[in-house]
Design an enzyme around this catalytic site. Structure first.
Site, PDB file in Angstrom:
ATOM      1  N   HIS A 113      41.310   0.719   6.611  1.00 16.22           N
ATOM      2  CA  HIS A 113      42.499   1.676   6.709  1.00 16.22           C
ATOM      3  C   HIS A 113      43.668   1.172   7.647  1.00 16.22           C
ATOM      4  O   HIS A 113      44.462   1.915   7.899  1.00 16.22           O
ATOM      5  CB  HIS A 113      41.900   2.943   7.196  1.00 16.22           C
ATOM      6  CG  HIS A 113      41.036   2.828   8.237  1.00 16.22           C
ATOM      7  ND1 HIS A 113      39.622   2.094   8.296  1.00 16.22           N
ATOM      8  CD2 HIS A 113      41.453   3.389   9.622  1.00 16.22           C
ATOM      9  CE1 HIS A 113      39.623   2.322   9.827  1.00 16.22           C
ATOM     10  NE2 HIS A 113      40.495   3.127  10.489  1.00 16.22           N
ATOM     11  N   ASP A 278      41.027  -0.875   1.522  1.00 12.52           N
ATOM     12  CA  ASP A 278      39.886  -1.582   0.560  1.00 12.52           C
ATOM     13  C   ASP A 278      39.303  -0.779  -0.096  1.00 12.52           C
ATOM     14  O   ASP A 278      37.817  -1.283  -0.710  1.00 12.52           O
ATOM     15  CB  ASP A 278      39.010  -2.511   1.775  1.00 12.52           C
ATOM     16  CG  ASP A 278      38.156  -1.681   2.574  1.00 12.52           C
ATOM     17  OD1 ASP A 278      38.601  -0.574   2.927  1.00 12.52           O
ATOM     18  OD2 ASP A 278      37.338  -2.187   3.184  1.00 12.52           O
ATOM     19  N   ARG A 281      37.286   4.216   1.414  1.00 12.70           N
ATOM     20  CA  ARG A 281      37.294   5.853   1.859  1.00 12.70           C
ATOM     21  C   ARG A 281      37.972   6.545   0.787  1.00 12.70           C
ATOM     22  O   ARG A 281      38.831   5.904  -0.074  1.00 12.70           O
ATOM     23  CB  ARG A 281      38.439   5.801   3.320  1.00 12.70           C
ATOM     24  CG  ARG A 281      37.804   4.811   4.248  1.00 12.70           C
ATOM     25  CD  ARG A 281      38.499   5.081   5.565  1.00 12.70           C
ATOM     26  NE  ARG A 281      37.842   4.416   6.765  1.00 12.70           N
ATOM     27  CZ  ARG A 281      38.125   4.820   8.012  1.00 12.70           C
ATOM     28  NH1 ARG A 281      38.982   5.838   8.150  1.00 12.70           N
ATOM     29  NH2 ARG A 281      37.276   4.344   8.890  1.00 12.70           N
ATOM     30  N   LYS A 375      30.493   2.457   1.221  1.00 13.02           N
ATOM     31  CA  LYS A 375      30.849   3.654   0.637  1.00 13.02           C
ATOM     32  C   LYS A 375      32.087   3.531  -0.219  1.00 13.02           C
ATOM     33  O   LYS A 375      32.314   2.342  -0.455  1.00 13.02           O
ATOM     34  CB  LYS A 375      31.787   4.534   1.864  1.00 13.02           C
ATOM     35  CG  LYS A 375      32.726   3.853   2.561  1.00 13.02           C
ATOM     36  CD  LYS A 375      33.213   4.665   3.878  1.00 13.02           C
ATOM     37  CE  LYS A 375      34.033   3.753   4.732  1.00 13.02           C
ATOM     38  NZ  LYS A 375      33.705   2.815   5.660  1.00 13.02           N
TER      39      LYS A 375
HETATM   40  C1  G16 Z   1      34.201   1.830   9.322  1.00 12.27           C
HETATM   41  C2  G16 Z   1      32.628   1.843   8.874  1.00 12.27           C
HETATM   42  C3  G16 Z   1      32.428   3.495   9.034  1.00 12.27           C
HETATM   43  C4  G16 Z   1      32.864   4.029  10.016  1.00 12.27           C
HETATM   44  C5  G16 Z   1      34.440   3.872  10.263  1.00 12.27           C
HETATM   45  C6  G16 Z   1      35.046   4.481  11.496  1.00 12.27           C
HETATM   46  O1  G16 Z   1      35.089   2.148   8.072  1.00 12.27           O
HETATM   47  O2  G16 Z   1      32.511   1.309   7.684  1.00 12.27           O
HETATM   48  O3  G16 Z   1      31.128   3.477   8.555  1.00 12.27           O
HETATM   49  O4  G16 Z   1      32.751   5.392   9.953  1.00 12.27           O
HETATM   50  O5  G16 Z   1      34.558   2.358  10.354  1.00 12.27           O
HETATM   51  O6  G16 Z   1      34.792   3.964  12.774  1.00 12.27           O
HETATM   52  P1  G16 Z   1      35.085   4.020  14.212  1.00 12.27           P
HETATM   53  O7  G16 Z   1      35.271   5.287  14.422  1.00 12.27           O
HETATM   54  O8  G16 Z   1      34.346   3.031  14.907  1.00 12.27           O
HETATM   55  O9  G16 Z   1      36.766   3.607  14.191  1.00 12.27           O
HETATM   56  P2  G16 Z   1      36.067   1.351   7.356  1.00 12.27           P
HETATM   57  O10 G16 Z   1      36.458   2.189   6.335  1.00 12.27           O
HETATM   58  O11 G16 Z   1      37.266   0.929   8.608  1.00 12.27           O
HETATM   59  O12 G16 Z   1      35.366  -0.125   6.966  1.00 12.27           O
END
Ligand code: G16
Length: 539
Positions: A113, A278, A281, A375
């Site tokens: 993101h 990607d 989310r 996810k």
């Molecule tokens: C990743 C992880 C998620 C996590 C998120 C936020 O998501 O796959 O499980 O909840 O990061 O992480 P943080 O709070 O450490 O920034 P993604 O969508 O960025 O791959």
């Protein structure tokens, strides 16, 4: 054709919550990708006979990095790579391709993101044969390897054309270029009631899906418009662009502004949704209505019987500790297993593999099930469409009825970004040391019932992980503090607030959480220590 190139280590290649994420300019440094990939290959060891899946979200440098990975995989003896056409593949689609082909792992080139482009971020997510991202025990080994790397191997050949489907031989390694959308669409058709959702659109139901110029555009066009019959134009920003067209592909109320403004306007569609860079989310919206990811997980779990693939029953459900407790009440009511894990999708994988859970989700706009080990943004959108098609109710109605049944967890997250790492670390350390003294104390009318670090003992591999600090109050309210593990510079302090009510269901979350926010600031000393009296991002 195999060249061995001498290199010197970088000291910043430690993976965070989900793979390696850095500023694009950092990744552009000489041998940065090469060092990281060679370290992974060294840790895996013998690569003969091994197959990996490779793709990315199309962001800046996807095209260049993927060529390096292909040439290095061949030089290191990998037997086969399965690659998304033109180097594209969403994270959930990648997990599916790994599982379907019984591959040994995969690499998705994405910083999720985070914004893209030359001034944005780049990243590499590494999954193993489970289809989920590697556990910390392995990423720690890879990090150690990056600190000692001296050389890497690469095939000295011209760039490979990734635009044609089919197989070819590269330096003795087979590569198969696949349509990254096809298998994923088939999987979704086997889970959800597509005919019912199609009938919903036939009756005039409207939706807007914002792909944020990222990887899910082609998936969404195919599924929502072509197969399910949503009117052309329902999917917006569907062309993946290297800089996401300047958008910040984070599907939340702050960054998916265009969609939010539309859904809160008079022209709003019946249903709105967005995915991230990607595609793992999701954000769910109704007409002038936002569903928190925590509520979305609870509602999905409560409605599992409406979905063909789950109607026979589900094992259980899990959430990250920072996510609201809404789903816990559903699990109790349904009599199914319930687990709380650290932040990071990888912590759900053992629970899914051991059939302890079917669904899981996180406050950070992630929801998914054991159909894959990541996810899944489009899965969550289809789940909601299926609930709507089966019940004939609006997003708002479904959510309100859920609150009437279970009560409502008012929930918000406050992010303090760009904090100096040493300041953030010290804040967490000092707070952890002070928390035991708070137990039993009354603050602004709330009594602290427990306060301390969240420590997770994995029931399968028995590993222990500490992640964040939790303060619980006598009325069920909670404050969770964590440092983000997905940023690319400095530290982000995340403060998650929750307050439960069984009777007051239609209030403003910000108002309901005002006192808890004050308590959260006072006990952590965030304003004094960071100079920030307000959060940078509130979701
Ligand atoms: C990743 C992880 C998620 C996590 C998120 C936020 O998501 O796959 O499980 O909840 O990061 O992480 P943080 O709070 O450490 O920034 P993604 O969508 O960025 O791959």
């Amino acid at each position: 054709m195999i060249k061995t190139v001498t290199t010197v280590p970088y000291t910043d290649q430690k993976m965070g919550t989900a793979g390696l994420r850095r500023k694009s300019k950092v990744v552009l440094q000489p041998n940065y990708v090469e060092n990281f990939m060679q370290s992974i290959f060294n840790v895996i060891g013998d690569l003969k006979g091994k197959t990996f899946v490779v793709g990315g979200d199309g962001r800046f440098y996807n095209d260049k990095a993927i060529q390096k990975i292909i040439k290095m995989a061949a030089a290191n003896g990998v037997s086969k790579l399965i690659i998304g056409q033109n180097g594209f593949m969403s994270t959930p689609a990648g997990s599916n391709v790994i599982l379907k082909n019984k591959a040994d792992g995969g690499f998705i080139l994405s910083a999720s993101h985070n914004p893209g482009g030359e001034n944005g971020d780049f990243g590499i997510k590494y999954s193993n044969a489970s289809g989920g991202q590697i556990p910390s025990s392995i990423s720690d080994k890879i990090y150690q390897e990056t600190l000692n790397i001296k050389e890497y191997k690469i095939c000295d050949i011209p760039d490979i054309d990734l635009s044609e489907l089919g197989t070819q031989d590269i330096c003795g390694m087979q590569i198969e270029i696949i349509d990254p959308v096809k298998d994923y669409v088939e999987m979704m058709q086997n889970i959800f009631d597509f005919p019912a959702i199609r009938r919903l659109f036939e009756k005039g139901f409207t939706m807007r899906f914002d792909a944020m110029n990222a990887v899910t555009g082609p998936y969404a066009k195919k599924i929502f418009e072509e197969i399910l019959g949503a009117p052309t134009g329902s999917v917006v920003n569907y062309k993946p662009l290297p800089d996401f067209g300047g958008l910040h592909p984070d599907p939340n109320l702050v960054y998916a502004k265009e969609l939010v403004n539309f859904m809160f306007s008079k022209k709003a569609a019946d249903f709105g949704a967005a995915n991230d860079g990607d595609g793992d989310r999701n954000m769910i919206l109704g007409k002038s209505f936002f569903v928190t990811p925590s509520d979305s997980l609870a509602i999905i779990t409560d409605n599992f019987k409406l979905i063909p693939a789950y109607k026979g029953g589900i094992y259980g459900v899990a959430k990250s500790a920072a996510t609201s407790t809404a789903v816990e009440r559903v699990a109790k009511e349904q009599g199914i297993g319930y687990y709380e894990v650290p932040t990071g999708w990888k912590y759900f994988v053992n629970l899914m593999d051991s059939k302890r859970i079917t669904f899981c989700g996180e406050e950070s706009f992630g929801t998914g099930s054991s159909h894959i080990r990541e996810k899944d943004g489009i899965w969550a959108v289809l789940f909601w469409l299926n609930i709507i098609a089966a019940t004939g109710k609006s997003v708002e109605q479904i959510t309100h009825e859920h609150w009437q049944k279970y009560g409502r967890s008012y929930y918000m997250r406050f992010d303090f970004e760009g904090v100096e790492t040493s300041v953030a670390d010290k804040m967490m350390e000092d707070l952890e040391a002070r928390l035991p003294e708070l137990c039993g104390k009354e603050i602004e009318g709330y009594t602290v019932t427990s306060a301390g670090a969240f420590v997770y003992e994995d029931p399968v591999d028995h590993s222990s992980t500490k992640n964040g600090l939790i303060v619980r109050f006598n009325d069920g309210s909670r404050i969770v503090y964590r440092l983000s593990g997905t940023g690319s510079s400095g530290a982000t302090i995340r403060v998650y607030l929750e307050r439960y009510s069984q009777t007051d269901l239609n209030n403003d979350p910000l108002l309901m959480l005002t006192e808890i926010f004050k308590i959260a600031m006072a006990i952590s000393e965030i304003p004094e220590r960071t100079g920030k009296h307000q959060a940078d991002v509130v979701t």
